[in-house]
Design a protein around this motif. Structure first.
Motif, short mmCIF file in Angstrom:
data_model
loop_
_atom_site.label_atom_id
_atom_site.label_comp_id
_atom_site.label_asym_id
_atom_site.label_seq_id
_atom_site.Cartn_x
_atom_site.Cartn_y
_atom_site.Cartn_z
N GLN A 25 0.74 -1.24 -0.36
CA GLN A 25 0.04 0.09 -0.14
C GLN A 25 0.98 1.28 0.07
O GLN A 25 0.25 2.29 -0.22
CB GLN A 25 -0.80 0.02 1.20
CG GLN A 25 -2.16 -1.11 1.12
CD GLN A 25 -2.88 -1.16 2.45
OE1 GLN A 25 -3.55 -0.42 2.62
NE2 GLN A 25 -2.65 -2.34 3.13
N THR A 26 2.19 1.11 -0.08
CA THR A 26 3.05 2.35 0.13
C THR A 26 2.76 3.19 -1.34
O THR A 26 2.96 2.62 -2.31
CB THR A 26 4.65 1.81 0.28
OG1 THR A 26 4.69 1.12 1.45
CG2 THR A 26 5.49 2.95 0.29
N ASP A 27 3.03 4.48 -0.81
CA ASP A 27 2.60 5.24 -2.17
C ASP A 27 3.90 5.24 -3.11
O ASP A 27 4.91 5.52 -2.36
CB ASP A 27 2.45 6.82 -1.54
CG ASP A 27 2.08 7.74 -2.84
OD1 ASP A 27 2.26 7.27 -4.09
OD2 ASP A 27 1.66 8.95 -2.52
N GLN A 28 3.79 4.96 -4.27
CA GLN A 28 4.97 4.96 -5.04
C GLN A 28 5.05 5.86 -6.22
O GLN A 28 5.65 5.81 -7.19
CB GLN A 28 5.02 3.65 -5.80
CG GLN A 28 5.17 2.39 -4.80
CD GLN A 28 6.00 1.13 -5.30
OE1 GLN A 28 5.76 0.94 -6.66
NE2 GLN A 28 6.28 0.19 -4.59
N SER B 220 6.07 14.71 -2.41
CA SER B 220 6.73 15.55 -1.61
C SER B 220 8.04 14.80 -1.05
O SER B 220 8.25 13.57 -1.36
CB SER B 220 5.94 15.95 -0.08
OG SER B 220 5.82 14.74 0.42
N SER B 221 9.02 15.71 -0.45
CA SER B 221 10.17 14.94 -0.01
C SER B 221 9.82 13.97 1.03
O SER B 221 10.30 12.95 1.47
CB SER B 221 11.14 16.02 0.51
OG SER B 221 11.51 16.89 -0.31
N ALA B 222 8.84 14.16 1.87
CA ALA B 222 8.55 13.41 3.13
C ALA B 222 7.74 12.22 2.42
O ALA B 222 8.27 10.94 2.99
CB ALA B 222 7.08 13.95 3.83
N GLU B 223 7.01 12.20 1.44
CA GLU B 223 6.64 10.71 0.68
C GLU B 223 7.99 10.04 0.31
O GLU B 223 7.74 8.79 0.05
CB GLU B 223 5.58 11.21 -0.20
CG GLU B 223 4.18 11.49 0.45
CD GLU B 223 3.03 11.75 -0.68
OE1 GLU B 223 3.37 11.72 -1.64
OE2 GLU B 223 2.07 11.89 -0.30
N VAL B 224 8.64 10.85 -0.48
CA VAL B 224 10.04 9.95 -0.99
C VAL B 224 10.80 9.58 0.09
O VAL B 224 10.91 8.26 -0.01
CB VAL B 224 11.08 11.12 -1.66
CG1 VAL B 224 12.32 10.46 -2.15
CG2 VAL B 224 10.33 11.75 -2.97
N ASN B 225 10.72 9.97 1.36
CA ASN B 225 11.45 9.51 2.28
C ASN B 225 10.72 8.22 3.01
O ASN B 225 11.29 7.22 3.20
CB ASN B 225 11.56 10.48 3.47
CG ASN B 225 12.68 11.45 3.14
OD1 ASN B 225 13.57 11.30 2.41
ND2 ASN B 225 12.73 12.76 3.92
N LYS B 226 9.51 8.22 2.88
CA LYS B 226 8.77 7.15 3.45
C LYS B 226 8.82 6.05 2.41
O LYS B 226 8.78 4.75 2.79
CB LYS B 226 7.03 7.42 3.52
CG LYS B 226 6.24 6.32 3.87
CD LYS B 226 4.78 7.02 4.24
CE LYS B 226 4.05 5.91 4.59
NZ LYS B 226 2.53 6.57 4.86
N PHE C 61 18.83 2.60 -10.16
CA PHE C 61 19.15 3.81 -9.47
C PHE C 61 19.64 3.51 -7.96
O PHE C 61 19.56 2.82 -7.57
CB PHE C 61 17.72 4.61 -9.24
CG PHE C 61 16.91 5.01 -10.54
CD1 PHE C 61 17.26 5.83 -11.42
CD2 PHE C 61 15.64 4.22 -10.70
CE1 PHE C 61 16.63 5.92 -12.61
CE2 PHE C 61 15.07 4.49 -11.94
CZ PHE C 61 15.45 5.44 -12.79
N THR C 62 20.50 4.51 -7.71
CA THR C 62 21.03 4.39 -6.31
C THR C 62 20.66 5.42 -5.33
O THR C 62 20.77 5.18 -4.06
CB THR C 62 22.52 4.54 -6.56
OG1 THR C 62 22.88 5.86 -7.01
CG2 THR C 62 23.15 3.69 -7.42
N ASN C 63 19.82 6.40 -5.83
CA ASN C 63 19.11 7.27 -4.81
C ASN C 63 17.94 8.05 -5.59
O ASN C 63 17.77 7.88 -6.71
CB ASN C 63 20.16 8.51 -4.26
CG ASN C 63 20.79 9.08 -5.64
OD1 ASN C 63 20.24 9.54 -6.62
ND2 ASN C 63 22.01 8.86 -5.63
N ALA C 64 17.26 8.77 -4.72
CA ALA C 64 15.95 9.49 -5.27
C ALA C 64 16.20 10.73 -6.26
O ALA C 64 15.56 10.77 -7.02
CB ALA C 64 15.40 9.90 -4.07
#
Length: 532
Positions: free
Chosen positions: A183-186, A190-196, A412-415
């Motif tokens: 269920q995680t938002d893909q 926002s940065s917060a959602e990227v971190n999540k 990818f290695t990072n966001a």
């Protein structure tokens, strides 16, 4: 999409769908047949494979069996009746690490159904439905499309690859943890959602490491191919006869590259291209699902009750994107504790792209979800994740990244790298681009460093191989079949001009006749043969 590069047959995706949403649709679910995420050639345990990636080629292993492996090749299997009537099962031992065969073993589950006759027995025919992570045994016992004429002459054989199903499995999360993960938002806004999202990938990887840390470095495609050669020898076959679908084509091609002199009649249906790196593979697959969605939309808008309107395919795509955004803000009720989130809805739509016979089901599911009832679309998502009615997941979603993240360097290695690549993914698919791009970040946090690279597979000296490609295949784009057939020195490309994932056993008499003739008497299809 909670995992990237999932490739499997449409039968594997829709096996549970008919049970979960029967009565919800006037159409029928996809007929059992085939799939799903691209894996790549891998160096673990294959010291004789050419190092490097890209333009390098996979080299054969020595024909002589190393002394340390001789006990494994000489083992005898103890067969017993199991599962569906007429099937036998056994357990084969394999080294955990081919570089150190004395350092521990794993169990590999094997099943077979002996040739039924009439006609002389041609040996064993091994099957694999893809994944990586799909259970070959389940596929053989329930959905293998081989017709009576083939079953009569071959012992039908399946082995769950290392890390999969009944073999020593990769385990990662509890069922409740997996529910939260799916269920995680893909499509983070926002940065917060990227971190999540990144945290969910880290937690998933930590779960795999804590539950399967010893196994994780040893579930590569090359190691699985070496297991196949061991089984070939244990069964008493001089050469391997094999039908592989989707990721199973990469497994079969890898076998041919490592053991060209042991290669018999190979059918590689829904082919992958081993020369492509992970990012290119993901972009290509994103475009493939966009092609499939366009075909679905073109069919949908012909119906006056199409939930995506009746204007054109571009408008249908815009409507679907808008629907996903609404779910992102307000998930739909499903009649159970889990709601239909944007992520689960996207997965449900993706699942329906594997077979055009599921399109009526998807139309009904979308219409219901737009009215606030997400049950049917959630059922499609559950079928993709192999979640049963009791809430239990198979281990496919654990084995899948375990193989993929080992076989290739991460996409990818990072966001920040994902953000930079979003335009390319959105160009490939305005509807699915963001979800596919962010799902490709999962291997960045994998606890085991990749040991494989993209490479060509020439398999020089192999017997003639038949590569099958479907022109509008969502999961394994047709260009991949053309790429693999160019690499394999003895390949013939057989083309199915149609929709859906893979071609064999899905209703084309032209395709089935060509493949059955090849399996039964070794006659390859004519060059450039095209079927509908």
């Amino acid at each position: 999409m909670a995992t990237s590069r999932l490739l499997r047959t449409s039968a594997a995706v829709f096996a549970a769908t008919a049970l979960l949403i029967s009565g919800c649709s006037s159409g029928r679910s996809a007929a059992p047949d085939t799939a799903a995420s691209p894996g790549r050639a891998h160096d673990a345990g294959a010291e004789h494979a050419t190092p490097g990636g890209g333009s390098s080629a996979l080299a054969p292993l020595p024909t002589a069996i190393p002394p340390g492996l001789r006990p494994f090749y000489d083992q005898k299997l103890s067969w017993h009746a199991c599962g569906v009537a007429g099937f036998e099962c056994a357990t084969m031992k394999a080294p955990l690490d081919y570089d150190q065969p004395g350092a521990g073993t794993i169990k590999l589950a094997v099943a077979r159904k002996k040739a039924t006759g009439p006609g002389s027995r041609l040996g064993s025919l091994m099957v694999n439905p893809g994944g990586p992570g799909g259970s070959a045994i389940d596929y053989l016992q329930q959905y293998a499309p081989q017709p009576a004429a083939v079953r009569a002459r071959y012992d039908m054989v399946a082995m769950d690859p290392r890390g999969v199903g009944r073999s020593t499995p990769v385990e990662c999360l509890s069922d409740k943890q997996m529910d939260r993960y799916t269920q995680t938002d893909q499509t983070p806004d926002s940065s917060a959602e990227v971190n999540k999202l990144a945290t969910s990938y880290r937690d998933f990887s930590k779960g795999c490491e804590s539950r399967s840390g010893k196994l994780l470095p040893h579930v590569s495609t090359i190691e699985a191919a070496r297991d196949m050669d061991m089984l070939r020898a244990v069964l008493g076959d001089k050469k391997l006869t094999y039908v592989g679908a989707s990721y199973g084509t990469f497994l079969g091609a890898t076998y041919a590259g490592l053991y060209p002199t042991h290669t018999g009649r190979l059918v590689l249906d829904g082919a992958m291209d081993p020369e492509l790196d992970a990012r290119t593979t993901n972009v290509n697959q994103t475009a493939g699902f966009n092609t499939a969605f366009t075909s679905f939309a073109a069919d949908c808008i012909k119906h006056k009750d199409c939930p995506l309107g009746t204007k054109d395919t571009a408008d249908a795509g815009n409507r679907l994107s808008a629907f996903f955004k609404r779910l992102d803000a307000h998930p739909a009720e499903t009649g159970q504790a889990r709601k239909l989130t944007e992520s689960l809805a996207t997965t449900g739509v993706i699942a329906a792209m594997y077979d055009e016979q599921s399109w009526p089901t998807l139309r009904v599911a979308l219409a219901q979800a737009q009215k606030g009832n997400g049950r049917a679309l959630l059922a499609l998502s559950d079928s993709y994740f192999e979640r049963d009615a009791a809430g239990h997941y198979s281990n496919q979603m654990y084995a899948n990244p375990a193989v993929n993240c080992l076989d290739l360097p991460p996409a990818f290695t990072n966001a920040d790298e994902v953000r930079a690549a979003l335009p390319a993914f959105r160009k490939a698919s305005p509807v699915f681009g963001d979800a596919f791009a962010w799902s490709a970040l999962n291997c960045a946090y994998w606890p085991v460093k990749h040991s494989g690279n993209a490479r060509s597979i020439p398999a020089k000296g192999a017997a003639p191989i038949v590569v099958v490609g479907t022109t509008r295949d969502p999961a394994t784009p047709y260009t991949w079949a053309k790429g693999l057939s160019r690499q394999l020195s003895t390949a013939t490309l057989l083309t199915y001009d149609g929709d859906g994932h893979t071609a064999y056993g899905r209703g084309s008499d032209c395709i089935d006749t060509a493949i059955n003739t090849y399996l039964l008497d070794g006659t390859v299809p004519p060059k450039n043969k095209r079927c509908t």
